[in-house]
Design a protein around this motif. Structure first.
Motif, PDB file in Angstrom:
ATOM      1  N   THR A  46       0.852  -1.187   0.000  1.00 58.96           N
ATOM      2  CA  THR A  46       0.000   0.000   0.000  1.00 58.96           C
ATOM      3  C   THR A  46       0.891   1.241   0.000  1.00 58.96           C
ATOM      4  N   PRO A  47       0.302   2.435  -0.154  1.00 53.44           N
ATOM      5  CA  PRO A  47       1.119   3.653  -0.067  1.00 53.44           C
ATOM      6  C   PRO A  47       1.837   3.810   1.265  1.00 53.44           C
ATOM      7  N   PRO A 143      12.380   6.939   9.725  1.00 55.76           N
ATOM      8  CA  PRO A 143      12.847   7.301  11.062  1.00 55.76           C
ATOM      9  C   PRO A 143      13.604   6.141  11.722  1.00 55.76           C
ATOM     10  N   LEU A 144      13.773   6.248  13.059  1.00 57.75           N
ATOM     11  CA  LEU A 144      14.514   5.259  13.837  1.00 57.75           C
ATOM     12  C   LEU A 144      13.594   4.687  14.915  1.00 57.75           C
ATOM     13  N   ILE A 145      13.590   3.357  15.057  1.00 59.17           N
ATOM     14  CA  ILE A 145      12.765   2.681  16.058  1.00 59.17           C
ATOM     15  C   ILE A 145      13.670   1.815  16.919  1.00 59.17           C
ATOM     16  N   LEU A 146      13.572   1.967  18.225  1.00 60.01           N
ATOM     17  CA  LEU A 146      14.406   1.219  19.164  1.00 60.01           C
ATOM     18  C   LEU A 146      13.520   0.454  20.136  1.00 60.01           C
ATOM     19  N   ILE A 288      10.205  -7.975  24.683  1.00 61.25           N
ATOM     20  CA  ILE A 288       9.036  -7.465  23.966  1.00 61.25           C
ATOM     21  C   ILE A 288       8.838  -8.216  22.658  1.00 61.25           C
ATOM     22  N   HIS A 289       9.934  -8.513  21.968  1.00 62.08           N
ATOM     23  CA  HIS A 289       9.856  -9.158  20.654  1.00 62.08           C
ATOM     24  C   HIS A 289       9.264 -10.559  20.724  1.00 62.08           C
ATOM     25  N   TYR A 290       9.371 -11.224  21.871  1.00 56.46           N
ATOM     26  CA  TYR A 290       8.767 -12.543  22.048  1.00 56.46           C
ATOM     27  C   TYR A 290       7.399 -12.472  22.722  1.00 56.46           C
ATOM     28  N   GLU A 291       7.275 -11.639  23.746  1.00 55.21           N
ATOM     29  CA  GLU A 291       6.097 -11.681  24.612  1.00 55.21           C
ATOM     30  C   GLU A 291       4.950 -10.781  24.152  1.00 55.21           C
ATOM     31  N   THR A 292       5.271  -9.603  23.637  1.00 57.63           N
ATOM     32  CA  THR A 292       4.212  -8.647  23.279  1.00 57.63           C
ATOM     33  C   THR A 292       4.446  -8.047  21.887  1.00 57.63           C
ATOM     34  N   PRO A 293       4.543  -8.880  20.858  1.00 58.11           N
ATOM     35  CA  PRO A 293       4.785  -8.323  19.520  1.00 58.11           C
ATOM     36  C   PRO A 293       3.597  -7.535  18.977  1.00 58.11           C
ATOM     37  N   GLU A 294       2.373  -7.874  19.403  1.00 58.65           N
ATOM     38  CA  GLU A 294       1.199  -7.189  18.871  1.00 58.65           C
ATOM     39  C   GLU A 294       1.181  -5.706  19.226  1.00 58.65           C
ATOM     40  N   PRO A 295       1.281  -5.327  20.512  1.00 60.00           N
ATOM     41  CA  PRO A 295       1.315  -3.879  20.792  1.00 60.00           C
ATOM     42  C   PRO A 295       2.555  -3.195  20.219  1.00 60.00           C
ATOM     43  N   ALA A 296       3.682  -3.890  20.190  1.00 57.81           N
ATOM     44  CA  ALA A 296       4.882  -3.301  19.588  1.00 57.81           C
ATOM     45  C   ALA A 296       4.626  -2.959  18.123  1.00 57.81           C
ATOM     46  N   ALA A 297       4.008  -3.883  17.405  1.00 56.98           N
ATOM     47  CA  ALA A 297       3.716  -3.648  15.988  1.00 56.98           C
ATOM     48  C   ALA A 297       2.717  -2.512  15.809  1.00 56.98           C
ATOM     49  N   ARG A 298       1.729  -2.411  16.703  1.00 55.22           N
ATOM     50  CA  ARG A 298       0.763  -1.312  16.617  1.00 55.22           C
ATOM     51  C   ARG A 298       1.450   0.033  16.793  1.00 55.22           C
ATOM     52  N   TYR A 299       2.359   0.111  17.749  1.00 59.60           N
ATOM     53  CA  TYR A 299       3.097   1.357  17.964  1.00 59.60           C
ATOM     54  C   TYR A 299       3.958   1.690  16.758  1.00 59.60           C
ATOM     55  N   ILE A 300       4.586   0.672  16.177  1.00 59.12           N
ATOM     56  CA  ILE A 300       5.425   0.892  14.996  1.00 59.12           C
ATOM     57  C   ILE A 300       4.593   1.419  13.836  1.00 59.12           C
ATOM     58  N   ARG A 301       3.458   0.780  13.587  1.00 60.60           N
ATOM     59  CA  ARG A 301       2.618   1.194  12.456  1.00 60.60           C
ATOM     60  C   ARG A 301       2.086   2.616  12.656  1.00 60.60           C
ATOM     61  N   SER A 302       1.644   2.932  13.857  1.00 58.72           N
ATOM     62  CA  SER A 302       1.145   4.270  14.151  1.00 58.72           C
ATOM     63  C   SER A 302       2.241   5.319  13.982  1.00 58.72           C
ATOM     64  N   PHE A 303       3.445   4.989  14.465  1.00 59.60           N
ATOM     65  CA  PHE A 303       4.583   5.908  14.356  1.00 59.60           C
ATOM     66  C   PHE A 303       4.930   6.174  12.905  1.00 59.60           C
ATOM     67  N   LYS A 305       2.902   5.985  10.354  1.00 59.72           N
ATOM     68  CA  LYS A 305       1.847   6.815   9.760  1.00 59.72           C
ATOM     69  C   LYS A 305       2.079   8.292  10.071  1.00 59.72           C
ATOM     70  N   ASP A 306       2.569   8.549  11.278  1.00 63.67           N
ATOM     71  CA  ASP A 306       2.847   9.938  11.683  1.00 63.67           C
ATOM     72  C   ASP A 306       4.103  10.487  11.013  1.00 63.67           C
ATOM     73  N   HIS A 307       4.974   9.576  10.542  1.00 62.56           N
ATOM     74  CA  HIS A 307       6.234  10.000   9.913  1.00 62.56           C
ATOM     75  C   HIS A 307       6.400   9.255   8.593  1.00 62.56           C
ATOM     76  N   PRO A 308       5.601   9.620   7.598  1.00 59.70           N
ATOM     77  CA  PRO A 308       5.631   8.903   6.314  1.00 59.70           C
ATOM     78  C   PRO A 308       6.920   9.171   5.552  1.00 59.70           C
ATOM     79  N   ALA A 309       7.135   8.367   4.526  1.00 58.60           N
ATOM     80  CA  ALA A 309       8.321   8.531   3.684  1.00 58.60           C
ATOM     81  C   ALA A 309       8.288   9.872   2.993  1.00 58.60           C
TER      82      ALA A 309
END
Length: 309
Positions: A46-47, A143-146, A288-303, A305-309
């Motif tokens: 997608t875009p 951007p950068l995600i840690l 986080i990468h093993y136990e809670t990937p779902e909220p981590a992915a939601r935060y990544i996707r939202s971030f 969207k706020d900082h598009p290419a």
């Protein structure tokens, strides 16, 4: 570049069949050494689809971030095994330092023709490598995600004594004859204690999965010397020392119960960033990468969207 088949073994229970369908495994030669990497294509481009380059943590490999990749089916994710870990060869020349791994990121991006719209994501030790790379190459990614970022010096504070014991452990293993040295590093009891300590979930089946992942991949390193060099790098640097140089948007995803990258240090790191955002996931520690990937992915996707290419 040589392309290999990703394999036909069934996906683990905690990974979807769709992830296997997205996967291609390849190798590339960088500075005379073979680097293995995996690409996870988007199920539907997608875009908002971005290319995310992932840098894993110490003694890990690409397997550790698979659950996060699985939760981002709309993204293109590229995950190399860092030199000296997993299926990648150690550096043929030079130390396995933060600076050397940063040069590897630059070389890998050049080899794969990854441009400045690439998103860089680092977990744990990978957060150190990624942040220092960006500090030295400010226009290379955005951007950068840690995730579980190492926000403060490991040799200082209440965990300093344990870190110094770990330094002795790795030095002892490197100094012993090869066979007992490797046996010490790959001791299943030590691996299990580490795994039990970091896992915070009460889900019994998930804990079994986590322990299995650590036993399967935690000892996949090239040799003792490169491992000692990498460990020394992991405890000698941290993200905060370059935070002021990170002018791009930075997302920190922290675990409430992280004992390695503690929450107070995450807040201190956030205050140092020119353009930072901190998301805290409750009830989880350094996995986080093993136990809670779902909220981590939601935060990544939202971030993103706020900082598009």
């Amino acid at each position: 570049m040589d392309t290999v088949n990703p394999g036909t073994s069934p996906a683990p229970a905690y990974l979807s069949a769709e992830l296997s369908a997205r996967t291609s495994a390849s190798t590339v030669t960088i500075d005379g050494g073979t680097v293995a990497f995996w690409t996870y294509e988007p199920l539907l481009e997608t875009p908002e689809t971005r290319t995310i380059l992932v840098v894993h943590g110490f003694r890990g490999d690409h397997h550790g971030l698979l659950r996060v990749a699985d939760q981002l089916p709309d993204m293109r994710i590229i995950m190399p095994d860092l030199p000296g870990f997993g299926s990648s060869e150690a550096f043929a020349r030079g130390p396995h330092s933060v600076e050397r791994y940063g040069q590897f990121i630059a070389d890998f991006m050049a080899a794969r023709e990854l441009g400045p719209d690439t998103v860089l994501l680092g977990h744990s030790f990978g957060s150190i490598v990624a942040s220092h790379f960006v500090a030295n190459n400010p226009d290379a990614v955005r951007p950068l995600i840690l995730i579980n970022p190492i926000a403060a010096p490991a040799l200082e504070g209440p965990k300093g004594a344990m870190t110094r014991l770990a330094v002795l452990y790795y030095r002892l293993a490197a100094g012993l004859p090869r066979r007992p040295g490797l046996a010490l590093l790959r001791n299943p009891l030590i691996v299990r204690v580490m795994s039990e300590t970091m896992a915070k979930t009460r889900d019994r089946e998930l804990r079994v999965f986590i322990h299995g992942q650590h036993h399967a991949y935690f000892s996949s390193f090239a040799d003792r010397d490169s491992l000692l060099e990498s460990f020394t790098a992991s405890v000698s640097s941290h993200v905060a020392e370059v935070a002021g140089q990170l002018e791009l948007p930075v997302l920190l995803i922290a675990g409430e119960k992280d004992e390695i990258a503690t929450l107070p240090n995450q807040h201190r790191l956030l205050a140092l960033l020119p353009d930072g955002d901190l998301k805290v996931i409750p009830g989880v520690g350094h996995l986080i990468h093993y136990e809670t990937p779902e909220p981590a992915a939601r935060y990544i996707r939202s971030f993103l969207k706020d900082h598009p290419a």
